[in-house]
Enzyme design. Structure first.
Site, PDB file in Angstrom:
ATOM      1  N   GLY A  17       0.812  -1.257  -0.198  1.00 53.61           N
ATOM      2  CA  GLY A  17       0.092   0.150  -0.001  1.00 53.61           C
ATOM      3  C   GLY A  17       0.758   1.229   0.047  1.00 53.61           C
ATOM      4  O   GLY A  17       0.175   2.297   0.554  1.00 53.61           O
ATOM      5  N   ASN A  19       1.347   3.028  -2.700  1.00 51.32           N
ATOM      6  CA  ASN A  19       0.747   3.934  -3.579  1.00 51.32           C
ATOM      7  C   ASN A  19      -0.251   4.486  -2.479  1.00 51.32           C
ATOM      8  O   ASN A  19      -0.699   5.845  -2.753  1.00 51.32           O
ATOM      9  CB  ASN A  19       0.186   3.374  -4.780  1.00 51.32           C
ATOM     10  CG  ASN A  19       1.388   3.391  -5.878  1.00 51.32           C
ATOM     11  OD1 ASN A  19       1.699   4.333  -6.312  1.00 51.32           O
ATOM     12  ND2 ASN A  19       1.894   1.980  -6.202  1.00 51.32           N
ATOM     13  N   ARG A  70     -15.102 -15.278  -9.922  1.00 49.42           N
ATOM     14  CA  ARG A  70     -14.876 -13.729 -10.024  1.00 49.42           C
ATOM     15  C   ARG A  70     -15.780 -12.738 -10.099  1.00 49.42           C
ATOM     16  O   ARG A  70     -15.743 -11.728  -9.611  1.00 49.42           O
ATOM     17  CB  ARG A  70     -13.901 -13.632 -11.591  1.00 49.42           C
ATOM     18  CG  ARG A  70     -12.996 -12.322 -11.486  1.00 49.42           C
ATOM     19  CD  ARG A  70     -12.509 -12.377 -13.047  1.00 49.42           C
ATOM     20  NE  ARG A  70     -11.412 -13.367 -12.987  1.00 49.42           N
ATOM     21  CZ  ARG A  70      -9.979 -13.331 -12.559  1.00 49.42           C
ATOM     22  NH1 ARG A  70      -9.791 -12.274 -11.542  1.00 49.42           N
ATOM     23  NH2 ARG A  70      -9.230 -14.334 -12.685  1.00 49.42           N
ATOM     24  N   HIS A 114       0.785   0.792 -13.239  1.00 51.42           N
ATOM     25  CA  HIS A 114       1.554  -0.523 -13.941  1.00 51.42           C
ATOM     26  C   HIS A 114       2.958  -0.034 -13.652  1.00 51.42           C
ATOM     27  O   HIS A 114       3.268   0.784 -14.352  1.00 51.42           O
ATOM     28  CB  HIS A 114       1.070  -0.985 -15.158  1.00 51.42           C
ATOM     29  CG  HIS A 114       1.592  -2.097 -15.759  1.00 51.42           C
ATOM     30  ND1 HIS A 114       1.517  -3.708 -14.959  1.00 51.42           N
ATOM     31  CD2 HIS A 114       2.450  -2.378 -16.519  1.00 51.42           C
ATOM     32  CE1 HIS A 114       2.441  -4.333 -15.713  1.00 51.42           C
ATOM     33  NE2 HIS A 114       3.068  -3.739 -16.493  1.00 51.42           N
ATOM     34  N   ASP A 150      -3.877  -4.954 -18.601  1.00 51.32           N
ATOM     35  CA  ASP A 150      -2.694  -3.611 -18.800  1.00 51.32           C
ATOM     36  C   ASP A 150      -2.971  -3.083 -20.105  1.00 51.32           C
ATOM     37  O   ASP A 150      -2.050  -2.659 -20.599  1.00 51.32           O
ATOM     38  CB  ASP A 150      -1.419  -4.360 -18.469  1.00 51.32           C
ATOM     39  CG  ASP A 150      -1.277  -4.791 -17.119  1.00 51.32           C
ATOM     40  OD1 ASP A 150      -2.071  -3.977 -16.154  1.00 51.32           O
ATOM     41  OD2 ASP A 150      -0.441  -5.657 -16.745  1.00 51.32           O
ATOM     42  N   GLN A 178       8.567   7.094  -8.705  1.00 53.34           N
ATOM     43  CA  GLN A 178       7.680   7.789  -9.933  1.00 53.34           C
ATOM     44  C   GLN A 178       6.188   7.640  -9.590  1.00 53.34           C
ATOM     45  O   GLN A 178       5.326   8.439  -9.939  1.00 53.34           O
ATOM     46  CB  GLN A 178       8.115   7.376 -11.098  1.00 53.34           C
ATOM     47  CG  GLN A 178       9.635   7.958 -11.298  1.00 53.34           C
ATOM     48  CD  GLN A 178      10.108   9.314 -10.785  1.00 53.34           C
ATOM     49  OE1 GLN A 178       9.273  10.458 -11.261  1.00 53.34           O
ATOM     50  NE2 GLN A 178      11.071   9.371 -10.230  1.00 53.34           N
TER      51      GLN A 178
HETATM   52  C1  GAR Z   1       3.180  -1.007  -7.567  1.00 55.96           C
HETATM   53  O1  GAR Z   1       4.364  -1.263  -7.923  1.00 55.96           O
HETATM   54  C2  GAR Z   1       2.239  -1.316  -8.835  1.00 55.96           C
HETATM   55  O2  GAR Z   1       2.495  -0.234  -9.693  1.00 55.96           O
HETATM   56  C3  GAR Z   1       2.165  -3.082  -9.052  1.00 55.96           C
HETATM   57  O3  GAR Z   1       2.236  -3.208  -7.466  1.00 55.96           O
HETATM   58  C4  GAR Z   1       2.752  -2.190  -6.702  1.00 55.96           C
HETATM   59  C5  GAR Z   1       2.122  -2.175  -5.623  1.00 55.96           C
HETATM   60  O4  GAR Z   1       3.036  -1.591  -4.630  1.00 55.96           O
HETATM   61  N1  GAR Z   1       1.134  -3.307  -9.523  1.00 55.96           N
HETATM   62  C6  GAR Z   1       0.894  -3.945 -10.506  1.00 55.96           C
HETATM   63  O5  GAR Z   1       1.925  -5.069 -10.727  1.00 55.96           O
HETATM   64  C7  GAR Z   1      -0.582  -4.297 -11.209  1.00 55.96           C
HETATM   65  N2  GAR Z   1      -0.511  -5.107 -12.117  1.00 55.96           N
HETATM   66  P1  GAR Z   1       2.202  -0.900  -3.378  1.00 55.96           P
HETATM   67  O6  GAR Z   1       1.085  -1.698  -2.656  1.00 55.96           O
HETATM   68  O7  GAR Z   1       3.365  -0.454  -2.445  1.00 55.96           O
HETATM   69  O8  GAR Z   1       1.549   0.396  -3.693  1.00 55.96           O
END
Ligand code: GAR
Length: 223
Positions: A17, A19, A70, A114, A150, A178
């Site tokens: 988490g 992001n 799903r 992504h 994606d 980023q």
């Molecule tokens: C991030 O790098 C995001 O881009 C990736 O998972 C990570 C989550 O990090 N998402 C994917 O690969 C989706 N296909 P976080 O939990 O620290 O935000």
């Protein structure tokens, strides 16, 4: 923008988490005209749920393992999102494929981040794949979610170099830095109603054309 006009955003996350945290932090700093109305995780152990709890944000776990298929899982998520009046669905490390049920409930209102420069390297383990391929740059992409994996229209991208001594982890960290910048910005553009979608073309209204060419490794023949 007064608080009653804030964009009601729901954030879905399966993992640590970071992001989610960057969005929470920018909201708390008053940089986003956004109210995080709900955080949902499919994983009861997700760090994202703890982060939401700590920030006093409404959060729930909807465990996909408790559903037969799903569609039923997505239906439950959609119901939770609708209940809090969600206007924008933000996937932040949400490791589930979104079904038609979900897409139809929020047309052009689901975004994802992504960790690669799409359309290169969709799917999983993409930092390692970019290194193994020998790419000189990678980065991150924020895109609208469609029925592919994606494949949706691209809203914003950030580019980072790949160095010869990079590991999957060092590259992932450089990209994540980023993600934490562009994802909150894209959400704010939605809040400002500046995101215009026409087929695959996404335009940010009133944004300027700026930017430089990037070359890696650096060249010395031309100044
Ligand atoms: C991030 O790098 C995001 O881009 C990736 O998972 C990570 C989550 O990090 N998402 C994917 O690969 C989706 N296909 P976080 O939990 O620290 O935000």
């Amino acid at each position: 923008m007064g608080s009653k006009n804030k964009l009601r955003v729901a954030i879905l996350a399966s993992g640590g988490g970071t992001n989610l945290q960057s969005i929470i932090d920018q909201c708390q700093q008053g940089l986003l005209d956004v109210e995080i109305s709900l955080v949902v995780s499919n994983n009861p152990d997700a760090g994202a749920l703890q982060r939401a709890e700590q920030a006093g944000i409404n959060n729930i776990c909807i465990n996909h393992r408790e559903f037969d298929n799903r569609e039923d899982f997505d239906q439950a998520v959609v119901a939770a999102l609708k209940e809090v009046g969600t206007e924008l669905v933000v996937l932040a490390g949400f490791m589930r494929i979104i079904s038609e049920v979900f897409l139809l409930a929020f047309p052009q209102r689901i975004i994802n981040v992504h960790p690669a420069l799409l359309p290169a390297f969709p799917g999983l383990h993409v930092q390692q794949k970019a290194i193994e391929y020998g790419a000189k740059f990678s980065g991150c992409t924020v895109h609208l979610v469609d029925s592919g994996v994606d494949t949706g229209p691209i809203i914003a991208q950030a580019v980072v170099p790949i160095f010869t001594d990079d590991s999957e982890d060092t590259l992932a960290a450089r990209i994540l830095e980023q993600e934490h910048k562009i994802y909150p910005q894209v959400i704010q553009w939605f809040a400002e109603r500046r995101v215009k979608v026409a087929g695959r073309q996404v335009q940010i209204i009133n944004s300027k054309n700026v930017g430089l060419a990037l070359i890696n490794p650096p060249i010395s023949t031309v100044k």
